[in-house]
Design a protein around this motif. Structure first.
Motif, short mmCIF file in Angstrom:
data_model
loop_
_atom_site.label_atom_id
_atom_site.label_comp_id
_atom_site.label_asym_id
_atom_site.label_seq_id
_atom_site.Cartn_x
_atom_site.Cartn_y
_atom_site.Cartn_z
N PRO A 271 0.81 -1.22 0.00
CA PRO A 271 0.00 0.00 0.00
C PRO A 271 0.85 1.27 0.00
CG PRO A 271 -0.85 -1.56 1.61
CD PRO A 271 0.48 -2.10 1.14
N ALA A 272 1.96 1.27 0.74
CA ALA A 272 2.81 2.46 0.78
C ALA A 272 3.39 2.76 -0.60
CB ALA A 272 3.94 2.26 1.80
N LEU A 273 3.82 1.74 -1.30
CA LEU A 273 4.42 1.94 -2.61
C LEU A 273 3.40 2.38 -3.65
CD1 LEU A 273 6.87 -1.12 -2.75
CD2 LEU A 273 7.45 1.27 -2.38
N THR A 274 2.17 1.88 -3.54
CA THR A 274 1.15 2.27 -4.51
C THR A 274 0.54 3.62 -4.19
OG1 THR A 274 -0.51 0.99 -3.28
CG2 THR A 274 0.56 -0.11 -5.14
N MET A 275 0.19 3.85 -2.91
CA MET A 275 -0.55 5.07 -2.54
C MET A 275 0.36 6.26 -2.27
SD MET A 275 -3.75 3.62 -0.25
CE MET A 275 -2.77 2.68 0.92
N LEU A 276 1.56 6.01 -1.74
CA LEU A 276 2.46 7.12 -1.43
C LEU A 276 3.48 7.37 -2.53
CD1 LEU A 276 3.29 6.54 2.37
CD2 LEU A 276 1.71 8.21 1.37
N MET A 277 4.04 6.30 -3.09
CA MET A 277 5.12 6.46 -4.06
C MET A 277 4.63 6.41 -5.50
SD MET A 277 7.25 6.78 -1.69
CE MET A 277 8.57 7.21 -2.81
N GLY A 278 3.37 6.03 -5.72
CA GLY A 278 2.81 6.06 -7.07
C GLY A 278 3.23 4.91 -7.96
N LEU A 279 3.74 3.82 -7.40
CA LEU A 279 4.14 2.68 -8.22
C LEU A 279 2.91 1.90 -8.65
CD1 LEU A 279 6.93 3.37 -6.97
CD2 LEU A 279 7.36 0.92 -6.79
N SER A 280 3.01 1.26 -9.81
CA SER A 280 1.94 0.36 -10.24
C SER A 280 1.93 -0.86 -9.33
CB SER A 280 2.18 -0.08 -11.69
OG SER A 280 3.34 -0.90 -11.76
N MET A 281 0.83 -1.59 -9.33
CA MET A 281 0.73 -2.76 -8.46
C MET A 281 1.81 -3.80 -8.76
SD MET A 281 -1.03 -3.61 -5.83
CE MET A 281 -1.50 -5.01 -4.81
N PRO A 282 2.07 -4.15 -10.04
CA PRO A 282 3.14 -5.12 -10.31
C PRO A 282 4.50 -4.65 -9.81
CG PRO A 282 1.71 -4.91 -12.21
CD PRO A 282 1.30 -3.82 -11.26
N ALA A 283 4.82 -3.35 -10.00
CA ALA A 283 6.10 -2.83 -9.53
C ALA A 283 6.16 -2.82 -8.00
CB ALA A 283 6.33 -1.42 -10.07
N ALA A 284 5.03 -2.49 -7.37
CA ALA A 284 4.99 -2.48 -5.91
C ALA A 284 5.21 -3.88 -5.35
CB ALA A 284 3.65 -1.93 -5.42
N ILE A 285 4.67 -4.89 -6.00
CA ILE A 285 4.83 -6.27 -5.55
C ILE A 285 6.29 -6.69 -5.61
CG2 ILE A 285 4.35 -8.68 -6.16
CD1 ILE A 285 1.54 -7.75 -7.01
N GLY A 286 6.95 -6.43 -6.74
CA GLY A 286 8.35 -6.80 -6.87
C GLY A 286 9.24 -6.04 -5.91
N THR A 287 8.99 -4.74 -5.77
CA THR A 287 9.81 -3.90 -4.88
C THR A 287 9.61 -4.30 -3.42
OG1 THR A 287 9.59 -2.08 -6.47
CG2 THR A 287 10.37 -1.52 -4.25
N SER A 288 8.39 -4.66 -3.06
CA SER A 288 8.12 -5.03 -1.67
C SER A 288 8.92 -6.26 -1.26
CB SER A 288 6.62 -5.31 -1.47
OG SER A 288 6.25 -6.56 -2.02
N LEU A 289 9.17 -7.18 -2.19
CA LEU A 289 9.95 -8.37 -1.86
C LEU A 289 11.39 -8.00 -1.49
CD1 LEU A 289 8.65 -10.76 -4.66
CD2 LEU A 289 8.07 -10.81 -2.23
N LEU A 290 11.92 -6.99 -2.17
CA LEU A 290 13.26 -6.51 -1.84
C LEU A 290 13.27 -5.91 -0.43
CD1 LEU A 290 16.18 -5.88 -2.70
CD2 LEU A 290 15.32 -3.75 -3.71
#
Length: 289
Positions: free
Chosen positions: A197-216
């Motif tokens: 949610p932070a990556l999508t709502m705050l940083m503006g990432l798409s859901m697929p990008a947020a999923i990959g980045t969250s794993l890191l």
């Protein structure tokens, strides 16, 4: 029998992390507590091990793609290291009912935010795409070219907003990364259900990008949280071993599922999962008081 049950639960957790980029800890903690009989403190530690292993494998599986925002992910991870350490120290001092009730309350709060803001974010993204298309097609006036009259003045005017935008982005990373790191250490959930949610709502990432980045980010936070628990680790490898091994296979399968789902569908699925788990853990914790 315990190993078989742990493997079956690990498959579910792995599929969730591989598909949604998080939420595995949200499932792993209740599974370890209610299905496998561990206490909350042992379960949170075991969950960090399991989620960390799955997340690291997930990052490796995505190295060839473009679904990881490395700068944002590394920023979140580095900022979260000291706060994950602090959360792990607090975990040892808080009673079990408080841990589980905090876990449930936070899960439901994030689910509500995703359901409310997720749809709005999708509409804004669609509107921005339409506006951009109109500009490209000549629907509006073109900006002055670099060599045109007044271009130096335009550059000077744009420089300050650009610096402000960078400062805001860094501020968001520091604030969100610190909170996620702390809650990873405190609740043992890896933080994925907060990172996405932070990556999508705050940083503006798409859901697929947020999923990959969250794993890191999960990989960073898990390592830090375990470091803070050295000397106080209480790990049941007869449970964690099969749980993590099968979960890795599930995570690889989950990536294939994620590649075939839209961002909106992933958002709704993630939020729905959080609602179900939050309500279950909350009710069970209240009944145990």
């Amino acid at each position: 029998m315990t190993g078989v049950l742990a493997g079956a639960l690990g498959l579910v957790v792995g599929l969730v992390i591989g598909t949604l980029g998080g939420g595995g800890g949200v499932l792993a903690v209740p599974a370890l507590v209610y299905a496998l009989g561990q206490d909350a403190r042992t379960a949170t530690t075991g969950s960090i091990v399991i989620v960390g292993i799955i997340a690291a494998v997930g990052v490796l599986a995505r190295l060839r793609g473009r679904t990881i925002d490395w700068r944002t992910g590394v920023g979140f991870g580095i900022v979260g290291v000291p706060t994950a350490w602090a959360g792990s120290l607090l975990n040892r001092a808080v009673p079990q009912p408080v841990l589980l009730l905090s876990f449930a309350a936070l899960t439901l709060a994030i689910a509500v935010l995703m359901l409310v803001k997720g749809g709005a974010s999708a509409q804004q993204a669609d509107g921005a795409a339409v506006a951009e298309t109109g500009a490209v097609d000549g629907g509006g006036s073109a900006p002055p070219t670099a060599g045109g009259p007044g271009s130096a003045g335009a550059t000077a005017v744009l420089a300050a907003p650009a610096r402000l935008s960078v400062a805001r982005r860094v501020g968001k990373i520091v604030a969100a990364g610190s909170v996620v790191g702390f809650l990873t250490g405190f609740l043992g959930v890896g933080g994925g259900f907060l990172v996405v949610p932070a990556l999508t709502m705050l940083m503006g990432l798409s859901m697929p990008a947020a999923i990959g980045t969250s794993l890191l980010v999960l990989t960073f936070n898990s390592i830090s949280s375990l470091g803070a628990r050295v000397g106080h680790l209480d790990l049941d490898w007869a449970v964690i071993g099969p749980f993590a091994a099968v979960a890795v296979l599930g995570a690889l399968g989950g990536k294939l599922v994620a590649d075939r789902m839209s961002g909106a569908a992933l958002n709704r699925t993630f939020a729905g999962l959080l609602v179900v788990v939050g309500l279950f853990v909350g009710v069970q914790s209240l009944l145990a008081l």
